[in-house]
Design a protein around this motif. Structure first.
Motif, PDB file in Angstrom:
ATOM      1  N   CYS A   1      -2.382   5.964  -8.082  1.00 24.56           N
ATOM      2  CA  CYS A   1      -1.611   4.915  -7.411  1.00 24.56           C
ATOM      3  C   CYS A   1      -0.997   5.478  -6.140  1.00 24.56           C
ATOM      4  O   CYS A   1      -0.304   6.503  -6.160  1.00 24.56           O
ATOM      5  CB  CYS A   1      -0.517   4.372  -8.323  1.00 24.56           C
ATOM      6  SG  CYS A   1       0.408   3.003  -7.596  1.00 24.56           S
ATOM      7  N   GLY A   2      -1.255   4.825  -5.014  1.00 23.50           N
ATOM      8  CA  GLY A   2      -0.709   5.252  -3.746  1.00 23.50           C
ATOM      9  C   GLY A   2       0.757   4.870  -3.597  1.00 23.50           C
ATOM     10  O   GLY A   2       1.226   3.881  -4.163  1.00 23.50           O
ATOM     11  N   LEU A   3       1.486   5.680  -2.831  1.00 25.34           N
ATOM     12  CA  LEU A   3       2.867   5.365  -2.484  1.00 25.34           C
ATOM     13  C   LEU A   3       2.855   4.545  -1.206  1.00 25.34           C
ATOM     14  O   LEU A   3       2.331   4.989  -0.175  1.00 25.34           O
ATOM     15  CB  LEU A   3       3.680   6.646  -2.275  1.00 25.34           C
ATOM     16  CG  LEU A   3       4.326   7.275  -3.514  1.00 25.34           C
ATOM     17  CD1 LEU A   3       3.282   7.605  -4.572  1.00 25.34           C
ATOM     18  CD2 LEU A   3       5.117   8.514  -3.135  1.00 25.34           C
ATOM     19  N   CYS A   4       3.422   3.348  -1.264  1.00 27.72           N
ATOM     20  CA  CYS A   4       3.369   2.406  -0.151  1.00 27.72           C
ATOM     21  C   CYS A   4       4.783   2.115   0.343  1.00 27.72           C
ATOM     22  O   CYS A   4       5.738   2.071  -0.437  1.00 27.72           O
ATOM     23  CB  CYS A   4       2.689   1.109  -0.606  1.00 27.72           C
ATOM     24  SG  CYS A   4       2.607  -0.167   0.659  1.00 27.72           S
ATOM     25  N   HIS A   5       4.914   1.877   1.650  1.00 28.56           N
ATOM     26  CA  HIS A   5       6.211   1.558   2.232  1.00 28.56           C
ATOM     27  C   HIS A   5       6.799   0.293   1.614  1.00 28.56           C
ATOM     28  O   HIS A   5       8.029   0.133   1.554  1.00 28.56           O
ATOM     29  CB  HIS A   5       6.079   1.392   3.748  1.00 28.56           C
ATOM     30  CG  HIS A   5       7.103   2.167   4.505  1.00 28.56           C
ATOM     31  ND1 HIS A   5       6.820   3.280   5.255  1.00 28.56           N
ATOM     32  CD2 HIS A   5       8.447   1.997   4.616  1.00 28.56           C
ATOM     33  CE1 HIS A   5       7.924   3.757   5.798  1.00 28.56           C
ATOM     34  NE2 HIS A   5       8.935   2.993   5.417  1.00 28.56           N
ATOM     35  N   SER A   6       5.948  -0.616   1.159  1.00 30.33           N
ATOM     36  CA  SER A   6       6.447  -1.832   0.523  1.00 30.33           C
ATOM     37  C   SER A   6       7.263  -1.495  -0.721  1.00 30.33           C
ATOM     38  O   SER A   6       8.292  -2.124  -0.992  1.00 30.33           O
ATOM     39  CB  SER A   6       5.289  -2.761   0.154  1.00 30.33           C
ATOM     40  OG  SER A   6       4.548  -3.115   1.293  1.00 30.33           O
ATOM     41  N   ASP A   7       6.820  -0.506  -1.505  1.00 28.43           N
ATOM     42  CA  ASP A   7       7.598  -0.055  -2.653  1.00 28.43           C
ATOM     43  C   ASP A   7       8.962   0.462  -2.211  1.00 28.43           C
ATOM     44  O   ASP A   7       9.982   0.199  -2.843  1.00 28.43           O
ATOM     45  CB  ASP A   7       6.863   1.063  -3.405  1.00 28.43           C
ATOM     46  CG  ASP A   7       5.556   0.618  -4.022  1.00 28.43           C
ATOM     47  OD1 ASP A   7       5.548  -0.417  -4.705  1.00 28.43           O
ATOM     48  OD2 ASP A   7       4.546   1.309  -3.816  1.00 28.43           O
ATOM     49  N   LEU A   8       8.964   1.210  -1.107  1.00 25.89           N
ATOM     50  CA  LEU A   8      10.195   1.830  -0.634  1.00 25.89           C
ATOM     51  C   LEU A   8      11.244   0.788  -0.262  1.00 25.89           C
ATOM     52  O   LEU A   8      12.441   1.011  -0.436  1.00 25.89           O
ATOM     53  CB  LEU A   8       9.888   2.733   0.562  1.00 25.89           C
ATOM     54  CG  LEU A   8      10.966   3.727   0.977  1.00 25.89           C
ATOM     55  CD1 LEU A   8      11.311   4.663  -0.180  1.00 25.89           C
ATOM     56  CD2 LEU A   8      10.500   4.547   2.177  1.00 25.89           C
ATOM     57  N   HIS A   9      10.812  -0.364   0.248  1.00 28.71           N
ATOM     58  CA  HIS A   9      11.766  -1.424   0.582  1.00 28.71           C
ATOM     59  C   HIS A   9      12.557  -1.857  -0.657  1.00 28.71           C
ATOM     60  O   HIS A   9      13.752  -2.145  -0.571  1.00 28.71           O
ATOM     61  CB  HIS A   9      11.035  -2.627   1.174  1.00 28.71           C
ATOM     62  CG  HIS A   9      10.526  -2.399   2.569  1.00 28.71           C
ATOM     63  ND1 HIS A   9      11.345  -2.074   3.617  1.00 28.71           N
ATOM     64  CD2 HIS A   9       9.271  -2.458   3.093  1.00 28.71           C
ATOM     65  CE1 HIS A   9      10.632  -1.937   4.727  1.00 28.71           C
ATOM     66  NE2 HIS A   9       9.370  -2.163   4.418  1.00 28.71           N
TER      67      HIS A   9
END
Length: 366
Positions: free
Chosen positions: A36-44
């Motif tokens: 699973c990739g780490l995405c900026h959307s998760d960070l929000h």
């Protein structure tokens, strides 16, 4: 019980804990998550910029192997290798039947408000508490329980760590080039922000035959990565005259200005760099109070502004094609992935994302 990274309170990172997933309902698929990739959307959500019911498991850019399926599932079967996608589609609403599947909000593919959670954990007092399913996927977990229309089977020869980033970054970036923009060979493309989404857009612009691909980013190392993936020119996005440089390079501005980072200044640069008749496409998740606009002269010049959620993908068709592009050496996913980490190192991975110095981090599950 399976291990997962859980968001309990915004701003305090993720906590590794155990959760239990329910058995698949008729149209649900149980997947052993492999990457699973780490995405900026998760960070929000992790940092609290966007609200969400808590506790919750983030993560949406994933690939894995189907373990079990519900009684009515017809699109995948146990043993299939799959990529998940947050833009699940119902196939029946106005958006689906007019070919805009990425805009679908069909209730039958999503968890409804008040619906009992399909994921639970021990509450510390002998009972259980619900764990919210973020974006209907929750992929920072050893298993996912999702709707069949939120995943697609892929070639089993495709490495699953590379396949994972197709689920969001590549679908969004490449999808914008192929679907939202439908770039014509010879047109000029500007990509502002050279993270995973931006790099995928640059790579896709090269595949599409763009005549000039300009990468704008404040960091030199990101601009160098962009060159590897197909950028013909680079610009420091924070330079006072960045827009003037781009207009001069292109002899009047770009046909397509793509914002791929989610910042006001980046969107403004994409708009300011357009030629007459050009279009700015905003991909990044902006702060909720941001507004992007066109001036009177922009409108008189026929310039356009649009969003393109998830690249306006048709993911059951697009994702297998993107896998094929990788297998044939056209799509460069190896350069986009900066590191592979364990689930236990996920907070350090997001710290690197905040620094903005590297491309995609991917959690790889044993």
């Amino acid at each position: 019980m399976v291990k997962a990274a859980i968001l309990e309170k915004p701003g305090e990172g993720l906590v590794i804990g155990e959760v239990e997933l329910a058995d698949p309902r008729p149209h649900e698929v149980l997947i052993d998550t492999k990457a699973c990739g780490l995405c900026h959307s998760d960070l929000h959500f992790i940092d609290g910029s966007y609200p969400h019911a808590l506790p919750a498991i983030p993560g949406h850019e994933a690939a894995g192997v189907v373990r079990a399926v519900g009684s009515e599932v017809s699109t995948v079967k146990p043993g299939d290798h799959v990529v998940s996608c947050l833009s699940a589609f119902c196939g029946q609403c106005e958006f689906c039947v007019t070919g805009r599947m990425a805009l679908c909000l069909g209730a039958n593919t999503r968890r409804g408000k008040g619906e009992p959670s399909r994921i639970t954990r021990a509450d510390g007092s002998g009972g259980v508490e619900p764990v919210a399913q973020m974006l209907n996927l929750s992929a920072f977990s050893e298993q996912m329980l999702i709707h069949e229309n939120a995943c697609v089977a892929i070639d089993k020869d495709m490495p699953l760590d590379r396949a994972a980033v197709i689920g969001c970054a590549v679908t969004t970036g490449a999808g914008t080039i192929f679907n939202a923009a439908a770039v014509t060979p010879g047109e000029t493309v500007l990509v502002v922000g050279c993270g995973g989404v931006g790099l995928a857009a640059i790579n896709a612009a090269k595949i599409a035959g763009a005549g000039m691909v300009i990468a704008a980013d404040p960091l030199e190392e990101k601009r160098e990565l962009a060159k590897v993936l197909g950028a013909t020119h680079t610009v420091d996005a924070l330079a006072d005259d960045a827009a003037k440089q781009i207009v001069a390079l292109t002899g009047g501005g770009v046909h397509w200005g793509i914002e791929a980072v989610g910042r006001q200044a980046s969107a403004d640069l994409a708009v300011a760099s357009l030629r007459r008749g050009g279009t700015a496409i905003i991909l990044g998740m902006m702060p909720l109070d941001c507004k992007v606009g066109l001036g009177a002269m922009d409108l008189l010049g026929g310039k356009k502004l649009m969003g393109a959620i998830m690249g306006m993908n048709h993911f059951p068709v697009d994702l297998p094609r993107l896998v094929d592009f990788y297998m044939r050496g056209l799509l460069d996913l190896d350069t986009i992935i900066a590191e592979r980490i364990k689930l236990e190192d996920i907070n350090a991975g997001f710290d690197k994302m905040r620094e903005g110095t590297s491309a995609r981090s991917v959690v790889v599950f044993d």
